[in-house]
Design a protein around this motif. Structure first.
Motif, short mmCIF file in Angstrom:
data_model
loop_
_atom_site.label_atom_id
_atom_site.label_comp_id
_atom_site.label_asym_id
_atom_site.label_seq_id
_atom_site.Cartn_x
_atom_site.Cartn_y
_atom_site.Cartn_z
N LYS A 168 8.02 -5.84 -7.90
CA LYS A 168 6.86 -6.68 -7.62
C LYS A 168 6.77 -7.86 -8.57
N SER A 188 -3.91 0.87 -2.78
CA SER A 188 -3.16 -0.35 -3.02
C SER A 188 -2.36 -0.22 -4.32
N GLU A 242 0.83 -1.19 0.00
CA GLU A 242 0.00 0.00 0.00
C GLU A 242 0.87 1.24 0.00
N TYR A 243 0.35 2.29 -0.61
CA TYR A 243 1.05 3.56 -0.60
C TYR A 243 0.67 4.34 0.65
#
Length: 252
Positions: free
Chosen positions: A120, A8, A2-3
């Protein structure tokens, strides 16, 4: 992942791509309009053809009749903006700080976005990134440069506001549209600093609870104002003016 804004990674991906689609969609619309009106050296108009417009654009940019080369025009008249400098130092400082502030903040954002994608989905930067913290904090040089160019952009925006407030000629020519765009840019910059000050616990630490919503607000209006709205507003001159300078061979 999450930022800090609470979004998200997936939502940021979707929002980012939606913004890019809006930007390029608007740019294609603008190029089609330019295609209807584009003629050159006795040639017929392009009839709204985007491909025809691009071909004509490139042929005029690299026309050998220009007194200076494309590289000279790019560096001196677009990146350094010498023509504005010769006319007014204050206007030049305003333009150059807004131009480079916006460009560099955009570049840094794209770099971090690419790093996040590679991390990621490619498993890269595993030894560099500190888990549980925003990825950008793992790159202190970018954090510092991001802050520096944030202040650079702020200086340019403040000069733009001051000119419209205190220079009669500029003030008399100011429209609501100008106020909206300049004010929007100011809000983007200042909300970025405020949300950061809240997060870092500076003199706004008592408002730390609302820091994530403030960051979210900053993210949303940044995507709208600094990317998606460019082709549909006066901000299009960020693209149109350099193209015009290149087509005309720069210089004076």
């Amino acid at each position: 992942m999450e930022y800090y804004s609470g979004l998200s990674f997936l939502i940021m991906i979707v929002a980012g791509f939606a913004t890019v689609i809006l930007f390029f969609g608007g740019l294609l619309i603008q190029m089609k309009k330019w295609g209807y009106g584009s003629t050159g050296y006795g040639k017929d108009g392009q009839g709204g053809s985007i491909v025809g417009f691009l071909k004509l654009l490139l042929s005029q940019i690299f026309d050998k009749k220009h007194e200076q080369g494309v590289l000279t025009t790019l560096v001196m008249d677009i990146l350094i903006q010498r023509r504005i400098l010769k006319r007014s130092v204050i206007r030049w400082v305003m333009h150059i700080t807004i131009f480079w502030g916006w460009i560099m903040l955009f570049v840094f954002s794209m770099l971090i976005f690419i790093v996040e994608l590679l991390h990621k989905y490619g498993g890269m930067f595993g030894d560099t990134i500190t888990h549980g913290r925003p990825i950008v904090e793992s790159f202190p040089v970018i954090v510092t440069l991001n802050e520096v160019f944030g202040y650079v952009l702020l200086i340019g925006v403040l000069i733009a506001i001051a000119r419209r407030l205190f220079i009669t000629e500029v003030r008399n020519g100011t429209t609501f549209y100008d106020v909206f765009l300049t004010g929007g840019l100011f809000i983007i910059v200042i909300t970025g600093f405020i949300s950061e000050w809240m997060r870092e616990g500076y003199f706004l630490e008592q408002y730390s609870a609302i820091a994530p919503p403030a960051a979210l607000f900053h993210v949303v209006i940044s995507l709208l104002f600094c990317v998606a709205m460019i082709p549909f507003t006066k901000y299009i001159h960020i693209i149109a003016t350099p193209l015009s300078i290149l087509v005309n061979g720069g210089g004076e």
